[in-house]
Enzyme design. Structure first.
Site, PDB file in Angstrom:
ATOM      1  N   HIS A  26      91.828 -37.194 -12.371  1.00 44.82           N
ATOM      2  CA  HIS A  26      91.628 -36.373 -11.181  1.00 44.82           C
ATOM      3  C   HIS A  26      91.581 -34.893 -11.557  1.00 44.82           C
ATOM      4  O   HIS A  26      92.617 -34.212 -11.590  1.00 44.82           O
ATOM      5  CB  HIS A  26      92.756 -36.629 -10.181  1.00 44.82           C
ATOM      6  CG  HIS A  26      92.826 -38.044  -9.696  1.00 44.82           C
ATOM      7  ND1 HIS A  26      93.339 -39.067 -10.475  1.00 44.82           N
ATOM      8  CD2 HIS A  26      92.429 -38.609  -8.525  1.00 44.82           C
ATOM      9  CE1 HIS A  26      93.265 -40.201  -9.790  1.00 44.82           C
ATOM     10  NE2 HIS A  26      92.718 -39.952  -8.611  1.00 44.82           N
ATOM     11  N   HIS A 255      87.533 -34.480  -6.572  1.00 48.91           N
ATOM     12  CA  HIS A 255      88.907 -35.002  -6.467  1.00 48.91           C
ATOM     13  C   HIS A 255      89.243 -35.979  -7.588  1.00 48.91           C
ATOM     14  O   HIS A 255      90.204 -35.768  -8.329  1.00 48.91           O
ATOM     15  CB  HIS A 255      89.111 -35.695  -5.111  1.00 48.91           C
ATOM     16  CG  HIS A 255      90.407 -36.440  -5.011  1.00 48.91           C
ATOM     17  ND1 HIS A 255      91.589 -35.850  -4.621  1.00 48.91           N
ATOM     18  CD2 HIS A 255      90.718 -37.739  -5.268  1.00 48.91           C
ATOM     19  CE1 HIS A 255      92.557 -36.744  -4.639  1.00 48.91           C
ATOM     20  NE2 HIS A 255      92.052 -37.902  -5.029  1.00 48.91           N
ATOM     21  N   GLU A 397     113.878 -46.090   7.934  1.00 45.65           N
ATOM     22  CA  GLU A 397     114.088 -47.074   6.868  1.00 45.65           C
ATOM     23  C   GLU A 397     113.349 -46.695   5.579  1.00 45.65           C
ATOM     24  O   GLU A 397     113.924 -46.762   4.487  1.00 45.65           O
ATOM     25  CB  GLU A 397     113.629 -48.469   7.330  1.00 45.65           C
ATOM     26  CG  GLU A 397     114.508 -49.093   8.391  1.00 45.65           C
ATOM     27  CD  GLU A 397     114.056 -48.772   9.795  1.00 45.65           C
ATOM     28  OE1 GLU A 397     114.592 -49.366  10.747  1.00 45.65           O
ATOM     29  OE2 GLU A 397     113.150 -47.920   9.943  1.00 45.65           O
ATOM     30  N   HIS A 459     112.948 -59.777  15.612  1.00 45.09           N
ATOM     31  CA  HIS A 459     114.140 -59.445  14.842  1.00 45.09           C
ATOM     32  C   HIS A 459     114.598 -60.583  13.934  1.00 45.09           C
ATOM     33  O   HIS A 459     115.625 -60.469  13.270  1.00 45.09           O
ATOM     34  CB  HIS A 459     115.293 -59.070  15.790  1.00 45.09           C
ATOM     35  CG  HIS A 459     115.185 -57.687  16.350  1.00 45.09           C
ATOM     36  ND1 HIS A 459     114.065 -57.246  17.007  1.00 45.09           N
ATOM     37  CD2 HIS A 459     116.055 -56.641  16.343  1.00 45.09           C
ATOM     38  CE1 HIS A 459     114.244 -55.993  17.397  1.00 45.09           C
ATOM     39  NE2 HIS A 459     115.431 -55.603  17.003  1.00 45.09           N
TER      40      HIS A 459
END
Length: 656
Positions: A26, A255, A397, A459
């Site tokens: 890159h 890029h 999380e 859940h």
């Protein structure tokens, strides 16, 4: 200034040479970020190239890990053990200069990066460790954490989670440098990205700064100086031109595509650099060594004198040592028949261990009261109380797991984090980096099955256990008794180079007769929990709360003169690593009637059960209802297990 200009050209071209030689990499970020990395490295970064693991060094995280060639060039020029041959081997199999930075592979690389955004999260974790350790040990732990991020890093949602945590906890030794070039891989960022990043980071509690010209190293220097002196975490936006000097500068075309010969010639003309590839004049090498290496070595030597005279030396060496040995005599053990929620047993084990391991810290994603992962009397980590052992990660999380990785990378602390098992999905990318970096972090996932009940299928974890078991270098343990839980915690805390995932139940888990799990879980991963009382007809295998179910089924079958063996298999991977003789002693090859019982995906059992066996699992989503009703609906009763064993025996006898 002339010396700096020459050095920056060398830094750029050495990285471009590595990319061109590999025909992969890159170049865009190399050409835009070189001035900021050079300024940071030569005027601020305190590192010792001769001792890259010095514990009071500044940490540098290239969150935009696709710029690895630039990082490796900096390391080489600054005197780290990264040779020209290493740069010539960039992106080649087995080299010390892989395509993206890898912790433990290249000296001077502080974190494995490339998955965008995670580097920022790990930098935040490093700053957490620094803040706590500085409060504990004073100036012996006085250093900065620098993160270099790009537009892609800040597009990722993890950047929000990590930055918010840094702001609310006032991680004032964290400095984020933002390569702001308004271009991403597919095109202008304006197509999908319009956030004013300085305003955004200011809203988190960062002090923010702007450098309008990414080539102005004096302006960059001034901004970093102010950022380091800030009482808050700092964010510096540095406006750059991606691929500056190359034909396609300012566009996405530069890029991730190596420069062809024509483009390379244009760049060399624009930089007025016409040396052979990988050729660096001696005076440039000497300049880098003086500005980075010599300065860092002197700082390290001064620190060593203070360290040797410090009364904290022994404690610091202990905390930064890799080996933790637990006295199991001081851990609570449980008598046969003891029944308690798996998470509650885990709470007891955690607190017993916290008394022996004073640098054990951790928390939960706003669920500590449910996961039972609070260290009693440990205090809460905060801006005002860095010595608190309980970290309130919030409902972040993914952020929690990247921060945990950063804490572990920094060293000096042992870290755990927890949430419900089903929400481990939010964390999987970071758990993968835990394993890849060989970090002994601890993940505690409770509410581990359909027994969650009335919270319903959203859940109730089904596929999570099997998914995590597929990650290399990861201990995944689902204990089947209280003593197995204690053993799992002990194993996790003592781990040196593998993260550990524990699945714990909300409902009661029972201590079983003749349970020798404390030894066999740790050493073997699976073992015979109950031998057959007559001629062996089948083998029942289980984990977690289902272990007690299989033992009840064994008794019922025995009453019908069908003799089975029950095997506890809390850690499949470890069991499969055992020698052939041990595996044969537990699962005889000539006994093909094998039945696995687990309230989750059947996927993880196929290699152990075999083609002739049976898996009593769940390959659909769960259902909402009372726990016992849901469990019965999915056929996890003694009668169901007994019936499946008998059906299997009948089918195999018929085939035979």
């Amino acid at each position: 200034m002339e010396e700096d200009t020459r050095n920056i050209k060398a830094l750029k071209m050495l990285a471009i040479d590595a990319i061109s030689n590999a025909n992969s990499g890159h170049p865009g970020i190399v050409l835009s970020v070189a001035p900021m990395l050079y300024t940071l490295a030569t005027r601020h970064l305190v590192v010792d190239p001769t001792s890259p693991k010095w514990i009071n060094r500044d940490r540098l995280v290239l969150s935009a890990g696709h710029g690895s060639a630039l990082l490796y060039s900096h390391l080489h020029l600054s005197g780290f053990d990264v040779s020209i041959n290493d740069l010539k081997s960039f992106r080649k199999m087995g080299s010390r200069t892989p395509g993206h930075p890898e912790f433990g592979v290249t000296p001077g690389v502080d974190a494995t990066t490339g998955p965008l955004g995670q580097g920022l999260g790990m930098a935040v974790g490093m700053a957490v460790a620094q803040k706590r350790l500085e409060k504990q040990f004073g100036k012996l732990m006085d250093h900065n954490t620098f993160a270099i991020v790009g537009d892609g890093d800040l597009m990722e949602g993890i950047s929000h989670e990590a930055a918010e945590f840094a702001g609310i906890n006032n991680l004032n030794k964290l400095v984020v440098l933002y390569d702001s070039n308004e271009v991403s891989l597919d095109g202008p960022t304006s197509r999908s990205f319009k956030t004013n990043e300085r305003q955004r980071f200011a809203s988190y509690g960062f002090d923010t700064f702007l450098v309008e010209d990414g080539d102005d190293i004096d302006a960059i220097d001034a901004a970093i100086t102010k950022a380091k002196a800030s009482p808050n975490p700092a964010f510096i936006e540095i406006q750059t031109i991606i691929g500056e000097g190359a034909p396609n500068e300012g566009t996405n075309k530069v890029h991730g595509a190596p420069l062809n010969d024509e483009a390379l010639s244009v760049l060399e003309d624009n930089l007025d650099w016409h040396l052979a590839p990988f050729e660096i004049p001696a005076e440039i090498e000497a300049s880098f060594h003086e500005k980075v290496g010599d300065r860092g070595i002197a700082a390290h030597q001064a620190w060593e004198k203070e360290f040797d005279a410090s009364s904290d030396k022994a404690e610091i060496l202990r905390d930064f040592g890799s080996n933790v040995k637990v006295d199991e005599r001081k851990l609570e053990t449980f008598k046969v028949g003891t029944a308690a929620g798996g998470r509650n047993i885990g709470h007891t084990a955690l607190n017993d261990l916290a008394k022996q391991v004073p640098n054990l810290i951790g928390g939960a994603a706003d669920l500590a009261s449910s996961t039972k992962t609070e260290i009693t009397d440990g205090g809460t980590f905060s801006a005002d109380n860095p010595l608190g052992k309980n970290i309130p990660f919030g409902v972040h999380e993914f952020g929690m797991s990247t921060i945990m990785n950063g804490i572990a990378l920094h060293g000096g602390l042992k870290v755990f984090g927890s949430t419900f098992a089903v929400f481990s999905d939010y964390m999987k990318a970071a758990i993968r980096l835990s394993a890849l970096q060989k970090l002994p972090v601890i993940y505690v996932f409770t509410h581990d099955s359909i027994a969650v009940g009335q919270d319903g299928p959203t859940h109730q974890p089904i596929e999570q256990l099997a998914g995590l078991q597929s990650i290399p270098n990861l201990n995944v343990v689902r204990p089947g008794s209280p003593n197995e839980i204690v053993s799992a915690w002990k194993m996790a805390v003592e781990s040196v180079d593998r993260p550990t995932v524990m699945f714990l139940s909300r409902q009661d888990i029972v201590e079983l007769p003749s349970d020798n799990s404390a030894t066999l879980l740790e050493k073997r991963g699976g073992y015979v929990a109950s031998f057959e009382k007559g001629k062996l007809s089948a083998i029942l295998m289980a984990t977690g709360t289902e272990l007690a179910l299989t033992l009840e089924a064994q008794k019922e079958l025995e009453a019908q003169n069908i003799f089975t063996r029950v095997v506890s298999m809390p850690d499949q991977a470890k069991f499969m690593q055992q020698d052939v003789l041990y595996r044969e002693s537990v699962l005889p090859n000539n006994q093909r009637r094998r039945i696995a019982v687990e309230m989750g995906s059947s996927l993880g059992w196929a290699n152990i059960v075999g083609l002739d066996g049976k898996i009593i699992g769940i390959d659909s989503f769960g259902k909402s209802g009372a726990s016992d009703v849901v469990i019965e609906n999915f056929d996890f009763t003694v009668d169901d297990v007994v019936a499946e064993v008998k059906n299997l025996l009948f089918k195999m006898e018929k085939v035979g």
